[in-house]
Design a protein around this motif. Structure first.
Motif, PDB file in Angstrom:
ATOM      1  N   GLU A 160       0.831  -1.207   0.000  1.00 43.99           N
ATOM      2  CA  GLU A 160       0.000   0.000   0.000  1.00 43.99           C
ATOM      3  C   GLU A 160       0.868   1.262   0.000  1.00 43.99           C
ATOM      4  N   ILE A 161       1.842   1.308   0.876  1.00 40.47           N
ATOM      5  CA  ILE A 161       2.732   2.469   0.952  1.00 40.47           C
ATOM      6  C   ILE A 161       3.514   2.611  -0.346  1.00 40.47           C
ATOM      7  N   ALA A 162       4.031   1.498  -0.858  1.00 40.95           N
ATOM      8  CA  ALA A 162       4.825   1.525  -2.088  1.00 40.95           C
ATOM      9  C   ALA A 162       4.024   2.088  -3.249  1.00 40.95           C
ATOM     10  N   GLU A 163       2.753   1.694  -3.374  1.00 43.35           N
ATOM     11  CA  GLU A 163       1.957   2.186  -4.499  1.00 43.35           C
ATOM     12  C   GLU A 163       1.624   3.666  -4.344  1.00 43.35           C
ATOM     13  N   CYS A 164       1.385   4.113  -3.126  1.00 43.89           N
ATOM     14  CA  CYS A 164       1.123   5.534  -2.896  1.00 43.89           C
ATOM     15  C   CYS A 164       2.351   6.380  -3.244  1.00 43.89           C
ATOM     16  N   LEU A 165       3.518   5.961  -2.787  1.00 43.41           N
ATOM     17  CA  LEU A 165       4.738   6.715  -3.067  1.00 43.41           C
ATOM     18  C   LEU A 165       5.078   6.669  -4.554  1.00 43.41           C
ATOM     19  N   TYR A 166       4.804   5.528  -5.189  1.00 42.77           N
ATOM     20  CA  TYR A 166       5.038   5.407  -6.635  1.00 42.77           C
ATOM     21  C   TYR A 166       4.213   6.440  -7.395  1.00 42.77           C
ATOM     22  N   VAL A 167       2.940   6.582  -7.019  1.00 46.03           N
ATOM     23  CA  VAL A 167       2.073   7.576  -7.667  1.00 46.03           C
ATOM     24  C   VAL A 167       2.665   8.971  -7.537  1.00 46.03           C
ATOM     25  N   GLY A 168       3.108   9.319  -6.317  1.00 47.00           N
ATOM     26  CA  GLY A 168       3.659  10.649  -6.097  1.00 47.00           C
ATOM     27  C   GLY A 168       4.878  10.932  -6.944  1.00 47.00           C
ATOM     28  N   ILE A 169       5.794   9.976  -6.997  1.00 49.71           N
ATOM     29  CA  ILE A 169       7.021  10.166  -7.772  1.00 49.71           C
ATOM     30  C   ILE A 169       6.719  10.165  -9.262  1.00 49.71           C
ATOM     31  N   MET A 170       5.901   9.227  -9.714  1.00 46.39           N
ATOM     32  CA  MET A 170       5.587   9.125 -11.141  1.00 46.39           C
ATOM     33  C   MET A 170       4.929  10.394 -11.673  1.00 46.39           C
ATOM     34  N   THR A 171       3.922  10.897 -10.963  1.00 43.08           N
ATOM     35  CA  THR A 171       3.182  12.053 -11.469  1.00 43.08           C
ATOM     36  C   THR A 171       4.002  13.337 -11.424  1.00 43.08           C
ATOM     37  N   ASP A 172       4.838  13.505 -10.409  1.00 44.12           N
ATOM     38  CA  ASP A 172       5.601  14.748 -10.308  1.00 44.12           C
ATOM     39  C   ASP A 172       6.852  14.753 -11.182  1.00 44.12           C
ATOM     40  N   THR A 173       7.165  13.624 -11.799  1.00 45.33           N
ATOM     41  CA  THR A 173       8.287  13.580 -12.733  1.00 45.33           C
ATOM     42  C   THR A 173       7.812  13.436 -14.173  1.00 45.33           C
ATOM     43  N   GLY A 174       6.494  13.533 -14.387  1.00 44.13           N
ATOM     44  CA  GLY A 174       5.979  13.339 -15.737  1.00 44.13           C
ATOM     45  C   GLY A 174       6.320  11.955 -16.262  1.00 44.13           C
ATOM     46  N   SER A 175       6.088  10.939 -15.421  1.00 46.27           N
ATOM     47  CA  SER A 175       6.462   9.557 -15.730  1.00 46.27           C
ATOM     48  C   SER A 175       7.971   9.444 -15.960  1.00 46.27           C
ATOM     49  N   PHE A 176       8.717  10.101 -15.078  1.00 46.14           N
ATOM     50  CA  PHE A 176      10.176   9.991 -15.004  1.00 46.14           C
ATOM     51  C   PHE A 176      10.913  10.656 -16.161  1.00 46.14           C
ATOM     52  N   LYS A 177      10.270  11.637 -16.816  1.00 45.19           N
ATOM     53  CA  LYS A 177      10.928  12.271 -17.958  1.00 45.19           C
ATOM     54  C   LYS A 177      11.530  13.632 -17.627  1.00 45.19           C
ATOM     55  N   TYR A 178      11.157  14.246 -16.492  1.00 40.20           N
ATOM     56  CA  TYR A 178      11.682  15.560 -16.169  1.00 40.20           C
ATOM     57  C   TYR A 178      13.121  15.461 -15.681  1.00 40.20           C
ATOM     58  N   SER A 179      13.837  16.584 -15.785  1.00 44.08           N
ATOM     59  CA  SER A 179      15.249  16.602 -15.399  1.00 44.08           C
ATOM     60  C   SER A 179      15.451  16.362 -13.906  1.00 44.08           C
ATOM     61  N   ILE A 188      14.959   4.324  -5.923  1.00 41.31           N
ATOM     62  CA  ILE A 188      13.802   4.279  -5.023  1.00 41.31           C
ATOM     63  C   ILE A 188      12.625   3.597  -5.707  1.00 41.31           C
ATOM     64  N   ILE A 189      12.370   3.929  -6.974  1.00 43.03           N
ATOM     65  CA  ILE A 189      11.287   3.296  -7.720  1.00 43.03           C
ATOM     66  C   ILE A 189      11.494   1.786  -7.794  1.00 43.03           C
ATOM     67  N   ALA A 190      12.744   1.369  -8.008  1.00 39.21           N
ATOM     68  CA  ALA A 190      13.034  -0.068  -8.051  1.00 39.21           C
ATOM     69  C   ALA A 190      12.685  -0.732  -6.727  1.00 39.21           C
ATOM     70  N   GLU A 191      12.990  -0.068  -5.628  1.00 45.42           N
ATOM     71  CA  GLU A 191      12.656  -0.606  -4.307  1.00 45.42           C
ATOM     72  C   GLU A 191      11.138  -0.700  -4.115  1.00 45.42           C
ATOM     73  N   LEU A 192      10.421   0.307  -4.591  1.00 40.93           N
ATOM     74  CA  LEU A 192       8.962   0.304  -4.449  1.00 40.93           C
ATOM     75  C   LEU A 192       8.332  -0.821  -5.268  1.00 40.93           C
ATOM     76  N   ILE A 193       8.842  -1.048  -6.476  1.00 39.47           N
ATOM     77  CA  ILE A 193       8.333  -2.146  -7.302  1.00 39.47           C
ATOM     78  C   ILE A 193       8.655  -3.482  -6.649  1.00 39.47           C
ATOM     79  N   ALA A 194       9.866  -3.604  -6.107  1.00 34.85           N
ATOM     80  CA  ALA A 194      10.251  -4.841  -5.429  1.00 34.85           C
ATOM     81  C   ALA A 194       9.377  -5.112  -4.210  1.00 34.85           C
ATOM     82  N   THR A 195       8.859  -4.024  -3.617  1.00 40.20           N
ATOM     83  CA  THR A 195       8.006  -4.165  -2.433  1.00 40.20           C
ATOM     84  C   THR A 195       6.565  -4.498  -2.794  1.00 40.20           C
TER      85      THR A 195
END
Length: 340
Positions: A160-179, A188-195
């Motif tokens: 649950e925590i991993a998916e919430c944090l994933y949403v926050g990081i994904m959306t604020d990076t434009g799906s990881f495309k921003y500088s 960190i994303i790899a750790e969240l997916i592993a979790t």
């Protein structure tokens, strides 16, 4: 980080009454970090409430814990009572108390210990008792993960925590495309997916779950409402309240529209203007070193990041367009230099 993390861990060593709040018009990072923190704290027998100043987009409602969120505008009495009795208040994803709108007085007047976790520029250092501020972090969700790590609590991050944090990081990076996306972000994303974070599912629920009306509104924006200023590498899209009503507008339907203007070849400055909730709101985006946060602050009582900011206009949509056109003209040299 380590000193503040130790102080925070001490505060959390016994059960507390805790409020988590975030900025008005919560986005994916605001809700992802808030709900992620809620799930973590509940593991330690804390009594936790997430209170948002107002409602947020439907495409975020699938997130675990959404059903427990209290919306201040709809439940003022309950929200005030809970906040007045809180021991700790977490302030997530905003740097100035004004960003929580009408909820600000209640939070400011509370005797609770306040903890700020945020990645925006120029934080108000008087806003909280313990401050975690890192403007280089791509998102508050990433910074929250680092705080959890500094408290040696990453072993408590569940699906649950991993998916919430994933949403926050994904959306604020434009799906990881921003500088702002760094090697640390991907680790960190790899750790969240592993979790247990199901990345494909999350992308689908956030980006591929639009109503027909939302897609029609986007088409209208691009076909009928896009103004291009190619000589100054700029673009503007605007919508009046009447136009939004034509498409049965719901909160979140215009999320990301400004990015389509910025995606046009040669455009380095894009502005989306919309008349919502009885006011004219702006979303400003840029590429390179063109600082839209300074423009938002100077002209529209707003702020944010260098390449992504927001603000409010005191005049009509049409008059706001004229102000933006003047800003484009006044900054044409710098705008033209961005592509050189």
């Amino acid at each position: 980080m380590r000193k503040n993390a130790t102080a925070l861990k001490t505060l959390l060593s016994s059960p507390k009454k805790i409020v988590i709040t975030t900025h008005r018009g919560p986005d994916g990072d605001a809700m992802g970090s808030s709900l992620g923190l809620m799930h973590l704290l509940k593991q330690f027998r804390h009594n936790v409430h997430v209170i948002t100043p107002n409602s947020y987009a439907d495409f975020l409602h699938w997130m675990p814990g959404n059903e427990d969120v209290i919306v201040f505008e709809d439940n003022e009495e309950e929200a005030n009572q809970i906040t007045e009795n809180a021991d700790l208040i977490f302030l997530l994803d905003f740097s100035h108390i004004s960003r929580i709108a009408d909820f600000a007085d209640t939070v400011s007047n509370s005797n609770a210990t306040k903890i700020l976790i945020d990645h925006h520029q120029d934080p108000d250092m008087e806003i909280a008792d313990i401050i975690f501020s890192d403007t280089t972090a791509c998102s508050t969700a990433q910074l929250l993960y680092e705080v959890i790590d500094a408290m040696d609590l990453t072993n408590h991050i569940n699906k649950e925590i991993a998916e919430c944090l994933y949403v926050g990081i994904m959306t604020d990076t434009g799906s990881f495309k921003y500088s702002s996306t760094t090697a640390k972000t991907h680790h960190i994303i790899a750790e969240l997916i592993a979790t247990g974070a199901e990345n494909a599912k999350i992308h689908d629920l956030i980006y591929d779950n639009s109503s027909a009306n939302r897609m029609k509104l986007l088409g209208y924006c691009l076909n009928k409402k896009l103004l291009l200023y190619p000589e100054n590498n700029s673009a503007v899209i605007s919508l009046t309240a009447e136009e939004l009503e034509q498409f049965n507008f719901k909160k979140g339907d215009t999320e990301g529209v400004v990015n389509y203007a910025l995606a046009i070849k040669g455009i380095v400055f894009a502005v989306f203007i919309a008349e919502k909730d009885g006011m004219v709101k702006l979303s400003l985006r840029s590429k390179g070193n063109f600082k839209v946060n300074e423009i938002a602050n100077k002209y529209f009582s707003g702020g944010g990041h260098m390449n992504a900011s927001g603000g409010i206009s005191e005049v009509s949509v049409n008059d706001t367009i004229k102000i933006v056109e003047k800003i484009i003209s006044d900054n044409k040299t710098e705008l033209n230099n961005q592509n050189n």
